[in-house]
Design a protein around this motif. Structure first.
Motif, PDB file in Angstrom:
ATOM      1  N   GLN A 403       0.836  -1.189   0.000  1.00  0.00           N
ATOM      2  CA  GLN A 403       0.000   0.000   0.000  1.00  0.00           C
ATOM      3  C   GLN A 403       0.875   1.245   0.000  1.00  0.00           C
ATOM      4  N   THR A 404       0.304   2.315  -0.523  1.00  0.00           N
ATOM      5  CA  THR A 404       1.008   3.592  -0.447  1.00  0.00           C
ATOM      6  C   THR A 404       0.982   4.094   0.990  1.00  0.00           C
ATOM      7  N   GLU A 405       1.995   4.845   1.358  1.00  0.00           N
ATOM      8  CA  GLU A 405       2.042   5.425   2.692  1.00  0.00           C
ATOM      9  C   GLU A 405       1.226   6.719   2.738  1.00  0.00           C
ATOM     10  N   VAL A 406       0.729   7.007   3.893  1.00  0.00           N
ATOM     11  CA  VAL A 406      -0.014   8.253   4.067  1.00  0.00           C
ATOM     12  C   VAL A 406       0.966   9.420   4.081  1.00  0.00           C
ATOM     13  N   ARG A 412      -6.288   8.440   2.725  1.00  0.00           N
ATOM     14  CA  ARG A 412      -6.260   6.995   2.919  1.00  0.00           C
ATOM     15  C   ARG A 412      -5.196   6.357   2.021  1.00  0.00           C
ATOM     16  N   PRO A 413      -4.520   5.313   2.493  1.00  0.00           N
ATOM     17  CA  PRO A 413      -3.558   4.616   1.627  1.00  0.00           C
ATOM     18  C   PRO A 413      -4.271   3.880   0.506  1.00  0.00           C
ATOM     19  N   SER A 414      -3.591   3.707  -0.597  1.00  0.00           N
ATOM     20  CA  SER A 414      -4.135   3.012  -1.758  1.00  0.00           C
ATOM     21  C   SER A 414      -3.345   1.735  -2.007  1.00  0.00           C
ATOM     22  N   THR A 430       8.201   1.148  -1.785  1.00  0.00           N
ATOM     23  CA  THR A 430       7.069   1.582  -0.963  1.00  0.00           C
ATOM     24  C   THR A 430       6.909   3.078  -1.128  1.00  0.00           C
ATOM     25  N   GLN A 432       5.460   6.944  -1.473  1.00  0.00           N
ATOM     26  CA  GLN A 432       4.700   7.741  -0.513  1.00  0.00           C
ATOM     27  C   GLN A 432       3.240   7.810  -0.912  1.00  0.00           C
ATOM     28  N   THR A 433       2.932   8.574  -1.897  1.00  0.00           N
ATOM     29  CA  THR A 433       1.572   8.722  -2.398  1.00  0.00           C
ATOM     30  C   THR A 433       1.650   8.832  -3.901  1.00  0.00           C
TER      31      THR A 433
END
Length: 535
Positions: A403-406, A412-414, A430, A432-433
């Protein structure tokens, strides 16, 4: 009045006729035991019992005779002593002759279509074992090669000679050599009659721990006239296994598949009654990796080998060439890749476009794709985007990989996706967004770097101008030496190599695959600053 079974049983005298019939059936039971003690031939046992039944005035059919003989066999053999609670159980691990393919000291059934290479495979394994190879087709060979006895009734002697010669089991004078002690063939057959089974039992007694290769089951039971569709089809195989078992002999029996087999397992593919594969401890299925279309010849000669039974399963992809078998690797991974390819070929519309995009991103630099990125690139709302990604995952084409980090702006993470069946060459990324604003960089204390004249594109993203020094995420680590070439689309940024403007990489995503330089934009080697803007 309702009469219970117990009431009816206790009322009235027993008719004389019933006593006579019971006595008659008791005679048949006793005579069945007498037949078993004095006659070894199963066919003659049934005939003798039926003749006696005719003489005493109680004719029976073949099925009834078989039931009576089975009952008598149970009375003669008695009941074995079971393992009782509190007693230690046998925890001996499964012994292998050929790891994952042939179990040692038990009954193995090899099922395959005609001319796929069943006999060649077994002879190749025997040769490798005899010549001291530690493994064959990637599977370990255990212990020294035992004596081998081949009941090869299905092939003429010259065909066996061809196989033996290719595998180095013929000496210079043309004599049979190596571990093969005896060979029965079409010209000198051995059938699984009571006499033939008894003879093999005596051979096993004199040569404990030997390997018996039987090719094929149909050819060795043909004279017995047993219907393949009946439950009696496995009778000779079970009796052979019983006489070999006390001497720890390994039995590898070859059998043909039915005409409709196209994958599946050996139990379903086995020709005739399922009683035969049920009698084996391990079943092995060989079949063409790709079946030719009707009317076409076999052009792909790769063969899939699968095992199923009372031990771990194995899948191999192999091919028979002029000098013997070769190994193409783990069959499960190849079959999975083939299945994914077929599924991807059938994709249409939006799913096809999304899958192509995810695949291209991974090929570009092992970049996973966030769900929010798919939604933005294909103008999909979150519901349609999730449905599309779930559909691709159900078809085994993509898989979640994190998942993406907040980010500092929250949200919300994606979920991140990549093509199924791939593994990253480096540390998994990993990010960020999917998108990070320029303000986020400034809040982290990075500030604005020279060469960038930001222009607002809306949506919170400030595009860097061409020539802005950037870093690229390659295999989980950031590397400098690049400058922005085109940043009109934050999800498809193009970067050029510093000093080599003709070398570019496109479809980079801001803050996931590319970011502003965190240190000097120049590499260790000296570079002319004017090259930064040489486009």
């Amino acid at each position: 009045m309702v009469t219970t079974p117990s009431d009816s049983k206790s009322t009235g005298p027993i008719p004389e006729s019933l006593k006579d019939h019971q006595d008659l059936l008791d005679k048949l039971d006793r005579y069945a035991s007498t037949v078993l003690c004095n006659e070894d031939d199963a066919l003659r046992q049934s005939q003798l019992l039926r003749l006696y039944a005719d003489e005493v005035g109680c004719p029976i059919n073949e099925r009834t005779a078989a039931i009576l003989l089975t009952k008598a066999q149970g009375e003669i053999a008695g009941v074995c002593v079971p393992r009782m609670r509190g007693e230690r159980m046998d925890t001996t691990p499964t012994p292998w002759a050929w790891e994952g393919v042939i179990m040692s000291g038990t009954f193995n059934l090899l099922v395959a279509p005609p001319k796929v290479g069943k006999s060649a495979l077994m002879v190749g394994m025997i040769s490798a074992w005899f010549h001291g190879e530690e493994s064959y087709l990637g599977q370990r060979l255990h212990g020294p090669c035992p004596k081998v006895f081949i009941i090869g009734t299905d092939q003429p002697e010259n065909d066996w000679h061809t196989l033996f010669k290719r595998e180095g089991l013929i000496d210079r004078d043309g004599n049979m050599a190596g571990p093969i002690e005896m060979l029965w063939h079409t010209g000198a057959p051995l059938h699984l009659t009571p006499e033939g089974i008894d003879h093999l039992g005596k051979v096993a007694e004199l040569n404990p721990g030997s390997l018996f290769l039987l090719d094929s089951y149909h050819s060795t039971i043909a004279p017995l006239g047993i219907d393949e569709a009946t439950s009696a089809f496995d009778g000779p195989a079970r009796k052979l296994a019983e006489v070999l078992a006390p001497h720890k002999a390994t039995l590898a029996m070859i059998h043909h598949t039915n005409k409709s087999v196209s994958g599946g397992n050996a139990t379903n593919a086995s020709r005739g009654s399922n009683a035969l594969p049920a009698a084996a401890s391990l079943t092995i299925l060989m079949n063409w990796f790709k079946q030719p279309l009707e009317g076409q010849t076999q052009s792909d000669h790769r063969v899939v080998l699968k095992t199923q039974g009372r031990a771990k399963g194995t899948t191999l992809l192999i091919e028979l060439q002029d000098d013997g078998w070769i190994h193409h690797g783990d069959g499960d991974s190849v079959l999975a890749a083939e299945s994914r390819q077929e599924a991807s070929d059938q994709l249409q519309g939006r799913q096809a476009d999304v899958f192509d995009y995810i695949s291209e991103r991974w090929l570009l630099g092992e970049f996973p794709v966030a769900g929010t990125e798919v939604s933005a690139n294909f103008n999909l709302d979150s519901s349609k985007c999730s449905r599309c990604l779930r559909g691709l995952a159900r078809k085994g084409l993509i898989e979640e990989c994190g998942q993406t980090e907040v980010g500092p702006d929250g949200g919300r993470p994606s979920s991140l996706y990549r093509p199924a069946g791939v593994s990253p060459s480096g540390t998994p990324q990993t990010p960020q967004t999917p998108q990070t604003t320029r303000a986020s960089y400034e809040r982290r204390g990075l500030g604005r770097l020279g060469g960038s004249e930001p222009s607002d594109q809306g949506g919170g993203f400030t595009a860097p101008v061409p020539g802005t020094p950037v870093e690229l995420n390659r295999g989980g680590s950031w590397s400098n030496g690049w400058v922005v070439s085109d940043a009109t689309n934050p999800n498809a940024i193009r970067a050029a190599k510093l000093g080599s403007p003709s070398v570019t990489i496109g479809n980079l995503r801001w803050d996931l695959d590319v970011r502003l330089c965190q240190s000097s934009p120049f590499k260790a080697e000296s570079t002319n600053p004017s090259d930064l803007f040489d486009f």
